[in-house]
Design an enzyme around this catalytic site. Sequence first.
Site, mmCIF file in Angstrom:
data_model
loop_
_atom_site.group_PDB
_atom_site.id
_atom_site.type_symbol
_atom_site.label_atom_id
_atom_site.label_comp_id
_atom_site.label_asym_id
_atom_site.label_seq_id
_atom_site.Cartn_x
_atom_site.Cartn_y
_atom_site.Cartn_z
ATOM 1 N N LEU A 125 26.603 78.945 40.868
ATOM 2 C CA LEU A 125 28.029 79.512 41.049
ATOM 3 C C LEU A 125 28.336 80.961 41.326
ATOM 4 O O LEU A 125 29.377 81.052 42.148
ATOM 5 C CB LEU A 125 28.423 79.254 39.491
ATOM 6 N N PHE A 156 21.864 85.612 42.864
ATOM 7 C CA PHE A 156 21.318 85.657 41.453
ATOM 8 C C PHE A 156 20.883 84.198 41.160
ATOM 9 O O PHE A 156 21.438 84.003 39.742
ATOM 10 C CB PHE A 156 22.282 86.274 40.607
ATOM 11 N N GLU A 366 25.383 83.644 32.439
ATOM 12 C CA GLU A 366 26.105 82.694 32.073
ATOM 13 C C GLU A 366 27.364 83.249 31.456
ATOM 14 O O GLU A 366 28.052 82.795 30.300
ATOM 15 C CB GLU A 366 25.391 81.726 31.128
HETATM 16 C C1 LIG Z 1 18.436 87.277 36.309
HETATM 17 C C2 LIG Z 1 19.862 86.574 36.352
HETATM 18 C C3 LIG Z 1 19.911 85.354 36.656
HETATM 19 C C4 LIG Z 1 21.322 84.468 36.848
HETATM 20 N N1 LIG Z 1 21.177 83.411 37.093
HETATM 21 C C5 LIG Z 1 22.221 82.670 37.848
HETATM 22 C C6 LIG Z 1 22.272 81.240 37.933
HETATM 23 O O1 LIG Z 1 21.235 80.715 37.561
HETATM 24 N N2 LIG Z 1 23.353 80.600 38.448
HETATM 25 C C7 LIG Z 1 24.580 81.505 38.614
HETATM 26 O O2 LIG Z 1 25.477 81.068 39.075
HETATM 27 N N3 LIG Z 1 24.602 82.828 38.384
HETATM 28 C C8 LIG Z 1 23.512 83.491 37.626
HETATM 29 N N4 LIG Z 1 23.377 84.726 37.531
HETATM 30 C C9 LIG Z 1 24.806 85.579 37.701
HETATM 31 C C10 LIG Z 1 25.269 85.881 36.381
HETATM 32 O O3 LIG Z 1 25.885 84.858 35.641
HETATM 33 C C11 LIG Z 1 26.385 86.988 36.763
HETATM 34 O O4 LIG Z 1 25.560 88.406 37.257
HETATM 35 C C12 LIG Z 1 27.285 87.410 35.781
HETATM 36 O O5 LIG Z 1 28.228 86.494 35.321
HETATM 37 C C13 LIG Z 1 27.940 88.642 35.732
HETATM 38 O O6 LIG Z 1 28.733 88.595 37.365
HETATM 39 P P1 LIG Z 1 28.522 89.876 38.103
HETATM 40 O O7 LIG Z 1 27.165 90.309 38.179
HETATM 41 O O8 LIG Z 1 29.173 89.768 39.361
HETATM 42 O O9 LIG Z 1 29.454 91.116 37.392
HETATM 43 P P2 LIG Z 1 30.774 91.452 37.401
HETATM 44 O O10 LIG Z 1 31.507 90.429 37.305
HETATM 45 O O11 LIG Z 1 30.968 92.512 38.634
HETATM 46 O O12 LIG Z 1 30.941 92.529 36.200
HETATM 47 C C14 LIG Z 1 30.634 93.844 36.075
HETATM 48 C C15 LIG Z 1 30.942 94.244 34.822
HETATM 49 O O13 LIG Z 1 32.490 94.165 34.456
HETATM 50 C C16 LIG Z 1 32.680 93.464 33.115
HETATM 51 N N5 LIG Z 1 33.873 92.757 33.552
HETATM 52 C C17 LIG Z 1 34.335 91.915 34.778
HETATM 53 N N6 LIG Z 1 35.239 91.241 34.486
HETATM 54 C C18 LIG Z 1 35.706 91.820 33.216
HETATM 55 C C19 LIG Z 1 37.085 91.539 32.659
HETATM 56 N N7 LIG Z 1 38.065 90.646 32.963
HETATM 57 N N8 LIG Z 1 37.117 92.005 31.291
HETATM 58 C C20 LIG Z 1 36.218 92.729 31.137
HETATM 59 N N9 LIG Z 1 34.961 93.231 31.478
HETATM 60 C C21 LIG Z 1 34.977 92.566 32.749
HETATM 61 C C22 LIG Z 1 31.432 92.447 33.129
HETATM 62 O O14 LIG Z 1 31.172 92.202 31.788
HETATM 63 C C23 LIG Z 1 30.351 93.562 33.659
HETATM 64 O O15 LIG Z 1 29.861 94.325 32.433
HETATM 65 C C24 LIG Z 1 22.320 85.662 37.055
HETATM 66 C C25 LIG Z 1 22.240 86.802 37.091
HETATM 67 C C26 LIG Z 1 20.959 87.443 36.716
HETATM 68 C C27 LIG Z 1 20.888 89.003 36.660
#
Ligand SMILES: Cc1cc2nc3c(=O)[nH]c(=O)nc-3n(C[C@H](O)[C@H](O)[C@H](O)COP(=O)(O)OP(=O)(O)OC[C@H]3O[C@@H](n4cnc5c(N)ncnc54)[C@H](O)[C@@H]3O)c2cc1C
Length: 393
Positions: A125, A156, A366
């Site tokens: 996703l 990721f 997630e």
């Molecule tokens: C080791 C690892 C494995 C993963 N595996 C998968 C996978 O198998 N499949 C997949 O699809 N994804 C996967 N992910 C992705 C993971 O789900 C995302 O990294 C996560 O959802 C956060 O997205 P982002 O990193 O873009 O952070 P961002 O969305 O940029 O968020 C940055 C910060 O802002 C905060 N934030 C963002 N929006 C808001 C809001 N509206 N209100 C308050 N706070 C907010 C967040 O909580 C975070 O603290 C993985 C990530 C890692 C690191």
Amino acid sequence: MPVDPLTDEQREIRELVRVLARERIAPRAHEIDKSAEFPWDVVELFRENDLFGIMYDEEYGGIGGSSLMTLVTIEELSKVCATSGLIIAVQELGSLGIKLAGTDEQRQRFLPRLASGEWLAAYALTEPGSGSDSAAMRTTASRDGDTYALNGGKRFITNAGVAHIYVVFAKTDADAGHGGTSAFVVEADAPGFSVGRIEPKMGIKGSTTGEIFFDDCRVPADNLLGEEGDGFRIAMRILDRSRPGIGAQGLGIAQGATDYALEYAKSRETMGKAIAQHQLIGAMLADMETKCEAARGLLYKVGQLIDEGGEGQELTKLSAMAKLYCSDVAMEVTTDAVQVLGGYGYIQEYPVERMMRDAKITQIYEGTNQIQRLVIAREMVKENRAFLLAGVG
Ligand SMILES: Cc1cc2nc3c(=O)[nH]c(=O)nc-3n(C[C@H](O)[C@H](O)[C@H](O)COP(=O)(O)OP(=O)(O)OC[C@H]3O[C@@H](n4cnc5c(N)ncnc54)[C@H](O)[C@@H]3O)c2cc1C
């Protein structure tokens, strides 16, 4: 004995998982972390002992398809190795789209090989510009005869490079917001599919996390899950059922750290007695154990709800609560476990150092825990509890 809702048969399976975890996986955990190599030997062990089968119905070659039992399995494995627990959690995450939205033909085509563990699955996703904000997704899919052409990339993705199938979300209508998203099963040998960089990480080091790319990637139209435009709804229904798996990973890490810290505290002496006998250490251990037990109550409740066919608001809220609470407990408890061990807790030879690093990701993937809180609050606002206030002046 703690009360648990498992049947006798489920307790037997838990015992098998416990023995495998203790005797076969625990001795590998440090090396898996150090080498940061995907543990194919652990996958083989799961195959031989039918652990993948726990997640699938008998008609697809599984042994039952119980969510509660899947959570228990992830918890038991994660007590000794979070990377190993994650192998089960992601197999479920990558299978749920097919289980929930697949046709009979699609289920027959994919699930038996996932149930045996011959194939590993992944869920794709997240994109560079689209993590918490899944509506910002840029990957597209356009119909061309009997195929869809996918273009774009994901970041990721757990199991990148080791999975045989990826459940991928892409825009079939760029202007339709969430309603323009569709879900596809993309096989690793699809023309135009490639795996990019595998990320070096803080924890869960044996698990691969990487980029995947679609360069006019050709996917048979038969691999569309549900209808065009169903993708976002499918992604959210999957997360309602998969987030507890991350909770189970967090709980397992927390309980493993508590168990280790307890044994250490019984044998390490300062000032003439075991540190467990110092009240401040005893109080920390008591809090750690209490948090784990409370987390387990919440987690197993959501597992039972899923097994009873729970859907909708109740499931969305409870699932987010279980993921949020278990992962916060994981971070708190592993940090305390390091403290109980003093200087030794900070040294790589002792497993609590790894457990603290592994715990952190459970608060992030997630859906971050900020997002879980938003989900819970949103569901609460929808509820009508006014009747409870009748007569309150
Ligand atoms: C080791 C690892 C494995 C993963 N595996 C998968 C996978 O198998 N499949 C997949 O699809 N994804 C996967 N992910 C992705 C993971 O789900 C995302 O990294 C996560 O959802 C956060 O997205 P982002 O990193 O873009 O952070 P961002 O969305 O940029 O968020 C940055 C910060 O802002 C905060 N934030 C963002 N929006 C808001 C809001 N509206 N209100 C308050 N706070 C907010 C967040 O909580 C975070 O603290 C993985 C990530 C890692 C690191």
